[in-house]
Write a protein that holds these residues in place. Sequence first.
Motif, short mmCIF file in Angstrom:
data_model
loop_
_atom_site.label_atom_id
_atom_site.label_comp_id
_atom_site.label_asym_id
_atom_site.label_seq_id
_atom_site.Cartn_x
_atom_site.Cartn_y
_atom_site.Cartn_z
N UNK A 3 34.71 31.04 40.19
CA UNK A 3 33.63 31.57 39.36
C UNK A 3 34.07 32.74 38.51
N UNK A 4 33.12 33.30 37.80
CA UNK A 4 33.36 34.45 36.93
C UNK A 4 33.16 35.72 37.75
N UNK A 5 34.16 36.56 37.76
CA UNK A 5 34.12 37.79 38.56
C UNK A 5 33.59 38.97 37.74
N UNK A 6 33.08 38.68 36.53
CA UNK A 6 32.57 39.74 35.68
C UNK A 6 33.49 40.06 34.52
N UNK A 7 34.45 39.17 34.23
CA UNK A 7 35.41 39.44 33.17
C UNK A 7 35.68 38.16 32.39
N UNK A 8 36.81 38.13 31.70
CA UNK A 8 37.15 36.99 30.85
C UNK A 8 37.65 35.79 31.65
N UNK A 9 38.09 36.03 32.88
CA UNK A 9 38.71 34.98 33.66
C UNK A 9 37.67 34.14 34.39
N UNK A 10 38.01 32.87 34.59
CA UNK A 10 37.27 32.01 35.49
C UNK A 10 38.23 31.60 36.60
N UNK A 11 37.91 31.99 37.82
CA UNK A 11 38.73 31.62 38.98
C UNK A 11 38.31 30.23 39.41
N UNK A 12 39.28 29.33 39.48
CA UNK A 12 38.92 27.91 39.53
C UNK A 12 39.06 27.27 40.90
N UNK A 13 38.91 28.08 41.95
CA UNK A 13 38.76 27.49 43.27
C UNK A 13 39.86 26.54 43.66
N UNK A 14 39.49 25.31 43.95
CA UNK A 14 40.41 24.25 44.37
C UNK A 14 41.16 24.63 45.65
N UNK A 15 40.39 25.10 46.64
CA UNK A 15 40.98 25.35 47.96
C UNK A 15 41.59 24.05 48.48
N UNK B 269 35.70 41.55 45.63
CA UNK B 269 35.87 40.76 44.41
C UNK B 269 37.22 41.12 43.81
N UNK B 270 37.93 40.13 43.26
CA UNK B 270 39.29 40.40 42.78
C UNK B 270 39.29 41.30 41.54
N UNK B 271 38.30 41.16 40.67
CA UNK B 271 38.38 41.78 39.35
C UNK B 271 37.81 43.18 39.24
N UNK B 272 37.94 44.00 40.28
CA UNK B 272 37.38 45.36 40.23
C UNK B 272 38.11 46.28 39.27
N UNK B 273 39.36 45.94 38.95
CA UNK B 273 40.17 46.75 38.03
C UNK B 273 40.25 48.20 38.50
N UNK B 274 39.90 49.17 37.64
CA UNK B 274 40.10 50.57 37.99
C UNK B 274 39.17 51.06 39.09
N UNK B 275 38.21 50.25 39.51
CA UNK B 275 37.43 50.61 40.70
C UNK B 275 38.32 50.64 41.94
N UNK C 27 32.51 44.35 42.97
CA UNK C 27 31.67 45.46 43.41
C UNK C 27 30.32 45.02 43.98
N UNK C 28 30.10 43.72 44.14
CA UNK C 28 28.85 43.23 44.73
C UNK C 28 29.05 43.10 46.24
N UNK D 200 51.74 40.54 35.43
CA UNK D 200 52.00 40.02 34.09
C UNK D 200 50.78 39.24 33.64
N UNK D 201 50.76 38.88 32.35
CA UNK D 201 49.63 38.14 31.82
C UNK D 201 48.33 38.90 32.01
N UNK D 202 47.40 38.28 32.74
CA UNK D 202 46.10 38.90 32.99
C UNK D 202 46.11 39.88 34.16
N UNK D 203 47.23 39.99 34.86
CA UNK D 203 47.25 40.74 36.11
C UNK D 203 47.93 42.09 35.96
N UNK D 204 47.32 43.12 36.59
CA UNK D 204 47.84 44.48 36.53
C UNK D 204 47.80 45.10 37.93
N UNK D 205 48.27 44.38 38.94
CA UNK D 205 48.13 44.86 40.31
C UNK D 205 48.91 46.15 40.56
N UNK D 206 50.03 46.35 39.87
CA UNK D 206 50.80 47.57 40.07
C UNK D 206 50.06 48.80 39.56
N UNK D 207 49.06 48.61 38.74
CA UNK D 207 48.22 49.73 38.31
C UNK D 207 47.37 50.24 39.46
#
Length: 709
Positions: free
Chosen positions: A233-245, A50-56, A17-18, A120-127
């Motif tokens: 980086x941290x998107x505002x949640x429990x996950x750390x997205x670890x880059x490595x492009x 940002x990936x972690x917007x969830x219900x936004x 949301x930034x 699955x796991x940490x992901x809820x994209x179908x929501x």
Amino acid sequence: MGHLVTLATCSLNQWAMDFEGNLERILESIRIAKEKGAKLRVGPELEVTGYGCQDHFLEGDTYLHSWEVLAEILKSEEAKDMILDIGMPVMHKSVKYNCRVIIAEGKIVLIRPKIFLANDGNYRELRFFTPWTTRKVEQYYLPRMISKITGQTLVPIGDCVISTLDTCVGCETCEELFTPASPHIAMGLDGVEIFTNSSGSHHELRKLNTRIDLIKAATQKVGGIYLYANQQGCDGDRLYYDGCAMIVMNGDIIAQGSQFSLRDVEVITATVDLEDVRSYRARMVSRGMQAENTPAYQRQEVKMALTHSYIEDDIHIRPTKLRAPFYHTSEEEIALGPACWLWDYLRRSKTAGYFLPLSGGIDSCATATIVASMCRLVVKEAAEGNRHVLEDARRLAGDQNYTPTDPREFAGRIFYTCYMGTSNSSNETRQRAKDLAGVIGSYHTDLDMDTVVKSIHTLFTFVTGKSPKYKVHGGSTTENLALQNIQARLRMLLAYLFAQLLPWCRNVSGNLLVLGSANVDESLRGYLTKYDCSSADINPIGAISKRDLKRFIAYAEKKFEMPILGDFLDAVPTAELEPITKDYVQSDEVDMGMSYDDLSHYGRLRKVSRCGPYSMFSKLVHEWGDDMPPTEVATKVKRFFFYYSINRHKLTTLTPAYHAEAYSTDDNRFDLRPFLYNASWKWQFNKIDKQAQELERLTREKELNSQVD
């Protein structure tokens, strides 16, 4: 001279949301890519929001602001003379999609929705989103704000590929790489030479090799150039997205970015020869036969070339050399991943620092060492001229001229530790805590809370007329546990009191974030007091096993030159909540009735292998059969599931923890199970007992028969 093309992919530290900050980082990445000579730039999944917007993602505002950001990109100088692959959510016919928006020559060429969603796991994209149908293509009516810029009204939306004057580009999005029928297979057979993959992939210990192996295998099998972009980086949640492009061609790595970094924008580029792809594919006749029978993708044409012109294509432009993949050890991952996550939380929360109850045990020691690692990273980035890190460090220091040059000195400004002792505490743990704080440089306090504990005892006795005793003094198990919990919960209360007022005592504005330090194994067993000092703001080790924490401390002892850490490795884990006597010293593993190594094993079987009580017994009876009889294995499994069941409610209140392990106990998102169980597991345990007894009977018969023979 071949057909040389320079391509760019990136890792961006986006924040849910930034929109303003996300736009700045996107534009900066495009600028850097252009400066390096790239004609194609790929960004992370959902980079605009940002990936972690969830219900936004369910809110109309999110889609409106995404188009506003895209409008700014289209108007920018950065977007000219390049093909841009931008990630954002798009609503089409009142249905929400996770999309790639392809821009070229100041116009939108294609909106490509994600076909296979992670759920699955940490992901809820179908929501939030709906998967797109393979090969379907429709027309999308652009918002008027976009039409005014591009002059377009309709653009294609669907499963298409991009055809330039000299090559063909196709998009995958994160999960699509991991599926059995990945789109890159059909695209490659249809002549796509450059694949883009935009991801929001999080860090887990020892996970990176899976990602790299899949990308290498994709291009090794079908041939082509694969551009992998990821959030970092941290998107505002429990996950750390670890880059490595990374950029991979024909199964070999050409370029690989960092996995853990305090940089907000990291762009990697490579110059490759398209003829190498064509030659690689031509070697296999059977590929041509399959390609001939592959349905063609609809192509969207872009009238520009990605390859360098013949004038430019001289001896000074050379293909990037191949390189071996780079992997961190798990100890390095613990030192770096949670440290970067902590820095993002600290700088974005605008607080004054961290507060940690330092017990003298290995868990709080590991947490403190991770903070020390964070301070080392900040000093390193400041020395390398990282403007964003320097600005944040100066805000924390309250000095616009400050530059962090010493990790210990910087820790003294932003890291507060406290040893909260009682009459049950030992001199050894108190001294270890003090020595560790001195080595790290934290602002350390030491207190005894016996008077506070005694006041609670006195109050209870005054109200009830009863005076509970510890077990070693003749009290019951109920009394003993209640007296331990008083100390544990008071530590949480004091932690928050000191976190709010210690900066004030030093004339520093702001308050502190309280760090928890319960490891994943203790949480799984429920070996913690609800709302004790395991209740905190965030927990950097909450999904890391005791075994991995010990290995990390052994690594940090040498890497960080902190000999004091060796004392923590040698110490017996203890809560120090019961009186120490000549004959008794409290031990964690004795209290739990199981070892930390066993707990780690149970956790992986329960979550990763999805084992219930019976299937866990069936696996362990084979694995442990040489060392113990089946009935003992049965007892261990039943004991674990009993304590897991009666303590499951505690996991609903766990402090948000850095996600690092596939058997994380995070109840709020990753580990969705009931918290009220029938802890007898009567049906399951009866079946285990019958099977164990039958196995032992067969073993006895076999032994008797062998004696007769």
